[in-house]
Design an enzyme around this catalytic site. Structure first.
Site, PDB file in Angstrom:
ATOM      1  N   SER A 110     155.566 -29.820  21.647  1.00 42.56           N
ATOM      2  CA  SER A 110     155.178 -28.414  21.707  1.00 42.56           C
ATOM      3  C   SER A 110     156.387 -27.541  21.431  1.00 42.56           C
ATOM      4  CB  SER A 110     154.634 -28.085  23.107  1.00 42.56           C
ATOM      5  OG  SER A 110     154.472 -26.694  23.281  1.00 42.56           O
TER       6      SER A 110
ATOM      7  N   TYR B 247     157.469 -28.132  32.065  1.00 39.20           N
ATOM      8  CA  TYR B 247     156.664 -28.505  30.896  1.00 39.20           C
ATOM      9  C   TYR B 247     157.560 -28.638  29.673  1.00 39.20           C
ATOM     10  CZ  TYR B 247     153.055 -28.259  27.244  1.00 39.20           C
ATOM     11  OH  TYR B 247     152.257 -28.513  26.160  1.00 39.20           O
TER      12      TYR B 247
END
Length: 312
Positions: free
Chosen positions: A158, A184
């Site tokens: 990501s 994350y």
């Protein structure tokens, strides 16, 4: 670094457009998280191209529903489901142990995002445990099947990797304050570093591993966010303007490029976005790849730390 790979595909490209004319007959694929979001579209495209696909999912019933739907839609009856909970090392090891025969494509697609501080039974922070350690165990557990015929491993990372590098001194937030987006981002950086070191270790085995940013897509990945938080993330990322939202069909396209394009033959440690290899991140923008995410020393350290963690 060698010249960046460009494919002729782009932001608007869908997974089915990537596999148009691609023949995966006789190839076996595993897609983690294949029962929801871009995982479904990844399975659809692989099956459309003729691959034998296993949906690896926590919710087997949901996986069966998706498999049935895709068998009807694609006409490919070789879509099956197996249970896999990446946060459970027992579940991951059982999946790898039960796999029989060669594996040509491993799509490490599943993940969790921005969860409240949660620890696995081992005491590991959930996002790192799921997004990296689970896939690390899975990939290494399937190593013999992957090297049988030379395989591609694709890690869905990501642009959130730009939020932070792996903090080796305190990966699991035992001494620093937990920040869920930083956590994350750390796990997504690990997805990229994994491929950098795998490329070194496995080049002679014929296994390649690359990572990608699928795009900003509304999926179940955002289930831990309120609508207000989600809109704020979209605003901060620039997705509402410079980075528009993608459909799941578009979001799965870059995965299929890494899984099928002849341009990736023999290459590892690359990071793609919008179906093309990403430029280095220059700061101030939410695009490109951070230098720390492709740093060979960090990649080697991550591998060593992962092995030591899992040995515990």
């Amino acid at each position: 670094m060698s010249e960046l790979i460009t494919t002729g595909f782009g932001f608007e490209t869908t997974a089915l457009e990537v596999v148009e004319g691609v023949d995966l007959t006789g190839r076996r694929a595993v897609v983690t998280g294949g029962a929801s979001g871009i995982g479904v579209e990844t399975v659809r495209a692989l099956a459309t191209a003729g691959a034998q696909v296993t949906i690896a999912a926590r919710d087997v019933d949901a996986g069966q529903r998706v498999a049935s739907s895709l068998i009807t839609a694609t006409g490919n009856k070789k879509i099956s489901v197996a249970r896999l909970d990446l946060a459970s090392q027992d579940s991951v090891k059982a999946f790898a142990r039960n796999w029989d025969g060669p594996l040509h494509l491993l799509i490490n697609n599943a993940g969790v995002m921005a969860t409240p501080l949660t620890r696995t039974p081992e005491g590991w922070e959930l996002q790192f445990a799921t997004n990296h350690l689970g896939h690390f165990t899975l990939t290494l557990g399937l190593f013999n099947s992957l090297r049988a015929e030379g395989a591609r491993v694709v890690n869905v990372s990501s642009s959130a990797h730009l939020m932070g590098e792996v903090v080796f001194d305190d990966i699991h937030y035992e001494h620093r304050e937990y920040e869920r987006w930083q956590a994350y981002g750390q796990s997504k950086t690990a997805n990229i570093l994994f491929g950098v070191e795998a490329g070194k270790r496995w080049a002679s085995e014929g296994i390649t591993m690359n990572a990608l940013m699928p795009g900003s897509i509304a999926t179940n990945l955002q289930r831990h966010l309120t609508q207000e938080e989600l809109q704020e993330r979209i605003r901060l990322s620039g997705a509402a303007t410079t980075r528009r939202m993608k459909t799941p069909e578009q979001g799965a396209a870059t995965t299929l490029v890494l899984a099928t394009s002849p341009l990736l033959e023999g290459l590892s440690g690359r990071y793609f976005e919008n179906c093309n290899e990403a430029l280095p991140n220059t700061g101030g923008v939410i695009s490109g790849v951070a230098a720390y995410a492709q740093d060979p020393e960090s990649a080697a350290q991550l591998w060593k730390v992962s092995e030591e963690t899992l040995a515990l």
